[in-house]
Design a protein around this motif. Structure first.
Motif, mmCIF file in Angstrom:
data_model
loop_
_atom_site.group_PDB
_atom_site.id
_atom_site.type_symbol
_atom_site.label_atom_id
_atom_site.label_comp_id
_atom_site.label_asym_id
_atom_site.label_seq_id
_atom_site.Cartn_x
_atom_site.Cartn_y
_atom_site.Cartn_z
ATOM 1 N N THR A 13 -9.390 -7.497 -7.298
ATOM 2 C CA THR A 13 -8.301 -6.550 -7.567
ATOM 3 C C THR A 13 -7.259 -6.659 -6.470
ATOM 4 O O THR A 13 -7.593 -6.680 -5.275
ATOM 5 C CB THR A 13 -8.831 -5.122 -7.619
ATOM 6 N N ALA A 14 -5.991 -6.756 -6.908
ATOM 7 C CA ALA A 14 -4.892 -6.862 -5.945
ATOM 8 C C ALA A 14 -4.352 -5.465 -5.633
ATOM 9 O O ALA A 14 -4.292 -4.612 -6.516
ATOM 10 C CB ALA A 14 -3.782 -7.723 -6.525
ATOM 11 N N PRO A 15 -3.953 -5.257 -4.366
ATOM 12 C CA PRO A 15 -4.115 -6.135 -3.198
ATOM 13 C C PRO A 15 -5.510 -5.981 -2.613
ATOM 14 O O PRO A 15 -6.171 -4.976 -2.855
ATOM 15 C CB PRO A 15 -3.049 -5.622 -2.248
ATOM 16 N N GLY B 220 0.100 -16.002 -4.342
ATOM 17 C CA GLY B 220 -0.290 -14.644 -3.975
ATOM 18 C C GLY B 220 -1.639 -14.579 -3.323
ATOM 19 O O GLY B 220 -2.063 -13.479 -2.919
ATOM 20 N N SER C 257 -2.517 -10.746 -2.236
ATOM 21 C CA SER C 257 -1.369 -9.878 -1.988
ATOM 22 C C SER C 257 -1.092 -8.985 -3.202
ATOM 23 O O SER C 257 -1.542 -9.241 -4.323
ATOM 24 C CB SER C 257 -0.131 -10.711 -1.667
ATOM 25 N N SER C 258 -0.334 -7.867 -2.990
ATOM 26 C CA SER C 258 0.053 -6.960 -4.072
ATOM 27 C C SER C 258 0.893 -7.706 -5.096
ATOM 28 O O SER C 258 1.776 -8.489 -4.741
ATOM 29 C CB SER C 258 0.848 -5.779 -3.492
ATOM 30 N N GLY C 259 0.591 -7.483 -6.331
ATOM 31 C CA GLY C 259 1.341 -8.140 -7.395
ATOM 32 C C GLY C 259 0.741 -9.430 -7.871
ATOM 33 O O GLY C 259 1.164 -9.979 -8.897
ATOM 34 N N THR D 30 -1.628 -11.870 -9.778
ATOM 35 C CA THR D 30 -2.421 -11.768 -10.999
ATOM 36 C C THR D 30 -2.834 -13.155 -11.454
ATOM 37 O O THR D 30 -2.300 -14.167 -10.997
ATOM 38 C CB THR D 30 -1.617 -11.081 -12.124
ATOM 39 N N SER E 81 -4.477 -6.289 -11.378
ATOM 40 C CA SER E 81 -3.794 -5.218 -10.658
ATOM 41 C C SER E 81 -4.803 -4.125 -10.326
ATOM 42 O O SER E 81 -5.726 -3.838 -11.091
ATOM 43 C CB SER E 81 -2.663 -4.640 -11.501
ATOM 44 N N SER E 82 -4.604 -3.415 -9.246
ATOM 45 C CA SER E 82 -5.500 -2.338 -8.842
ATOM 46 C C SER E 82 -5.253 -1.058 -9.631
ATOM 47 O O SER E 82 -6.047 -0.137 -9.616
ATOM 48 C CB SER E 82 -5.310 -2.029 -7.353
ATOM 49 N N THR E 83 -4.131 -0.939 -10.367
ATOM 50 C CA THR E 83 -3.808 0.255 -11.153
ATOM 51 C C THR E 83 -3.475 -0.158 -12.570
ATOM 52 O O THR E 83 -3.063 -1.277 -12.834
ATOM 53 C CB THR E 83 -2.609 1.018 -10.552
ATOM 54 N N SER F 65 10.460 2.789 -8.355
ATOM 55 C CA SER F 65 9.650 3.452 -7.326
ATOM 56 C C SER F 65 9.571 4.964 -7.503
ATOM 57 O O SER F 65 8.890 5.646 -6.742
ATOM 58 C CB SER F 65 10.166 3.131 -5.919
#
Length: 791
Positions: free
Chosen positions: A74-76, A104, A127-129, A131, A153-155, A213
């Motif tokens: 799962t990222a990040p 990533g 890293s975040s994002g 996949t 993704s983590s969410t 955001s």
């Protein structure tokens, strides 16, 4: 150039000749050197490495695999991985070169397996994002090995979490501040939430932009004037919808309340249902409250959450309390009703303890007569039993104080038709000689003895005459009488008589047995107006009169009356009074059958100079009358107008069952005689005679039957017949007791169903002919007439 092994030396610099792309150099391996050697060359910030083993004669170890702890990441985050060799690394260790195919996911360039070990761990940084599928590759001594895992993704994807508004209700016109909320921050570039309303009176934007955001965005719901009810506002993004509901209320200025009844009297211990009507808002809930200047708490009575009031057992002073209904939507909006608490007393026969020395306040301390001072709205409740007529005749009625002139004091039988008077003395059964009295639920029978007593009479006291007005006889039974079932009279030769009279829902049976005068089932004789106010003063409605048949002679000659119902000497012409009765009289919804004279007769309303009374006959059913063959004259009728002005028949139904009556004269459905004026009318009526004597005007120039009448068509009553004596025990009221008679005289010809008697409605209607003075009477018996009090 550099070497990681001190036993292997290389030149510090290797010069590549101009025009050449490479240059050779020598690596010197000192004695005793062993293990893996890494030689590194660096140029312009870029480094490259070469590896070889020194000194071992055994087969060098090779790369067997690259492994990671999970097949998905799962990222990040980070993932723990490992390089594995086929055998222990030599002295100095072995370096495995690593790479990733996903930008990533990063790994170290080299992973060194320490000397003597066959594996070494390392971390993959996600890293975040990031996949998708990731491939990590390890290279050692010309061999490569790979491992794969999936990055997610983590969410969950961003969605609408809710739609909210600042309040659960909003007044129209107006606005509501609302907001679309997300499950997380909007991605780069933001997103659009679609919004909608299910109420055309409430407008929202088609979509709401949520900036990158941010996890929410505000919008306005605009409520137009006139919008009402509940509105649902929906927000949708990426297939997910959320909603919020708003209650739309009218602005406070448009909310209005009314209470019904607005003014009423309730006897102690009894109940009254109030109804609150709320307009201008869909929230019609009210809060009830009660107050009084002469009481507090339960001494004012009690009021339920549904508006049911219960009067206290004791009457406060003053006796008026106020009922208040307040809008739940706006507590500045309310309606008030004024309620008078009236006293309740008891009466009983002498044998059951009745005594006028008692206080009358309880069933164990009852009065014997109604000869006590009372207030309008007070109730005397009579226990079941046989009563002595001497206690209810002239001179035995107390004075009733009634400043508003819109109510009566009731003498009421506790159970309908169980309070009975039977007399053969000179005394009439019930003779009311005072104003503001009502009698309900009684049965009277009189037989010839020392005189010819009437069953019920309303008239002045002959010895001390005063005007009698505002009297109600309701739900009573006259069952065999000498001098009429229900009668009124004035004081002979004087302007003292009866006015504001209501005889409703009562029975007059076989009530003309006396011969000293000519009597009628229900008779209003020579009324005297007590004032000149407009509206209906005298009201005869919902009654049943049958078999009222004069004997062969009355007053020394052939019988001349025996009608079911009669308005007689309206102008008092035989008394030469200085002024005629000029108020309004209404006769409606009565069933008058099988009587000796006419079913209904209006007589003598044209003497003097006028003005004369206005008389309305409406929705009466008359059948099979004119059975007294001693009657003579030019003709007979189910309905007779004789010598009248201002008399009107509307939707009456008259049917004959005799070809000829007394004197061999023909019998007509409608018969107008000696009424030569256009002020009289018969319209929208129905008259039928099998002998085609449907309607006749005689000696009445200027009068004509209106073309709206239906003449000569049989209404076909269901089963017309003259019933026997009434037996009402066990019935709720007279109307219920007469159920079979009503059914028998209901037309089966569907066209005729709107004519003649109509079953009373429990709903209040607006009727200009209904006597409005009855609208303020408390405890008026239900089910006898259709109340016409609605505005």
């Amino acid at each position: 150039m550099t070497s990681n092994n001190t036993g292997v030396t290389v030149p510090t610099w290797v010069v590549v000749p101009g025009g050449s792309s490479n240059a050779g150099f020598s690596a010197s391996v000192a004695s005793g050197t062993a293990g893996t050697v890494l030689l590194t060359g660096a140029f312009n910030g870029i480094s490259k490495t070469v590896q070889f083993n020194v000194g071992s004669t055994a087969t060098p170890s090779a790369l067997s695999s690259v492994t990671c702890g999970s097949s998905s990441v799962t990222a990040p985050g980070t993932e723990s991985c490992q390089v594995n060799l086929t055998g222990p690394a030599p002295a100095g260790g072995s370096g495995v070169q690593m790479s990733s195919n996903n930008a990533g996911v990063t790994v170290p360039t080299w992973v060194v397996v320490p000397a003597g070990s066959s594996s070494a761990g390392f971390s993959s940084t996600v890293s975040s994002g990031a996949t998708g599928m990731v491939t990590l590759t390890g290279a050692f001594n010309g061999l490569s090995k790979t491992v794969q895992f999936t990055v997610g993704s983590s969410t969950a994807p961003v969605a609408v979490s809710s739609v909210t508004c600042g309040s659960s209700s909003v007044s129209a016109p107006g606005t509501a501040s609302c907001q679309a909320n997300l499950t997380g921050p909007a991605p780069a570039g933001g997103l659009m939430v679609q919004t909608s309303s299910n109420n055309a009176g409430v407008k929202v934007p088609a979509s709401v932009a949520v900036p990158a955001s941010s996890s929410s965005a505000a919008f306005t719901a605009s409520v137009s004037s006139g919008a009402m009810g509940t509105v649902t506002i929906t927000g949708t993004y990426n297939g997910v919808s959320k909603l919020v509901q708003l209650q739309i209320n009218a602005s406070s200025s448009s909310i209005a309340l009314t209470l019904s009844p607005a003014n009423v009297t309730v006897n102690s211990g009894l109940t009254q249902q109030f109804a609150a009507t709320v307009s201008g808002t869909s929230n019609t809930v009210v809060t009830w409250s009660l107050s009084g200047t002469g009481c507090s708490g339960s001494s004012c009575g009690t009021l339920s959450s549904t508006g049911l009031y219960t009067a206290p057992s004791s009457v406060p002073t003053p006796a008026t309390v106020t009922v208040k209904a307040t809008s739940q939507q706006d507590n500045t909006k309310f309606a008030l009703a004024s309620l008078v608490i009236a006293a309740k007393y008891y009466i009983a026969p002498a044998g059951a303890g009745g005594n006028d020395r008692n206080d009358g306040r309880s069933a164990s301390s009852p009065w014997l007569t109604p000869n006590h001072p009372l207030n309008c709205g007070d109730l005397i409740l009579a226990s079941s039993g046989s009563y002595d007529a001497q206690n209810f005749t002239v001179g035995n009625w107390g004075t009733v104080s009634c400043p508003s002139a819109g109510n009566v004091a009731w003498l009421k039988c506790a159970t309908f038709d169980t309070c009975k008077i039977s007399t053969s003395s000179m005394s009439s059964g019930i003779w009311v000689d005072r104003s503001y009295w009502g009698v309900q639920g009684w049965e009277v029978t009189t037989t010839k003895g020392g005189g010819e007593p009437a069953c019920f009479i309303v008239a002045p006291n002959w010895n001390n005459p005063v005007e009698v007005h505002h009297v109600i006889l309701a739900n009573d039974v006259a069952n065999g009488c000498q001098s009429g079932g229900f009668s009124t009279a004035n004081h002979p030769g004087e302007m003292i008589g009866v006015d504001y009279l209501a005889i409703v829902g009562s029975i007059a049976y076989n009530s003309t047995q006396g011969s000293s005068q000519c009597y009628t089932g229900i008779s209003v004789y020579a009324p005297i107006a007590s004032d000149s106010l407009p509206g209906t003063h005298i009201y005869l409605a919902g009654n049943f009169a049958w078999n009222n048949f004069d004997p062969d002679y009355c007053a020394g000659g052939p019988a001349t009356d025996g009608e079911g119902m009669m308005l007689d000497e309206v102008d008092a012409s035989n008394q030469a009074l200085p002024k005629q009765y000029a108020a309004q009289m209404v006769v409606e919804n009565n069933i008058l059958i099988g009587n000796g004279g006419a079913g209904l007769q209006v007589d003598h309303n044209n003497a003097g100079k006028g003005p004369w009374a206005t008389v309305y006959s409406r929705h009466n059913t008359m059948w099979g009358n004119n059975h007294d063959l001693t009657l003579s004259g030019f003709g007979h009728g189910e309905l007779i107008f004789g010598e009248v002005n201002n008399s009107h028949s509307i939707q009456d139904l008259g049917v004959t069952n005799l070809a000829t009556g007394g004197g061999n004269s023909q019998v007509y459905g409608f018969f107008i005689i000696d009424s030569p004026t256009t002020t009289n009318s018969v319209s929208q009526g129905w008259a039928y005679s099998p002998w085609k004597t449907n309607a006749l005007e005689l000696v009445s120039p200027g009068f004509s039957f209106d073309s709206s009448n239906i003449l000569g068509v049989d209404p076909k009553f269901a089963s017309p017949a003259i019933p026997g004596a009434p037996f009402c025990s066990g019935h709720a009221n007279v109307t219920a007791c007469m159920g079979t008679v009503i059914a028998n005289f209901t037309p089966t010809n569907t066209t005729a169903k709107g004519y003649g008697y109509q079953n009373p409605s429990s709903a209040t209607v607006a009727d200009p002919l209904f006597p409005q003075w009855l609208c303020g009477v408390n405890d008026f018996p239900a089910g006898l007439v259709t109340m016409g009090c609605a505005k």
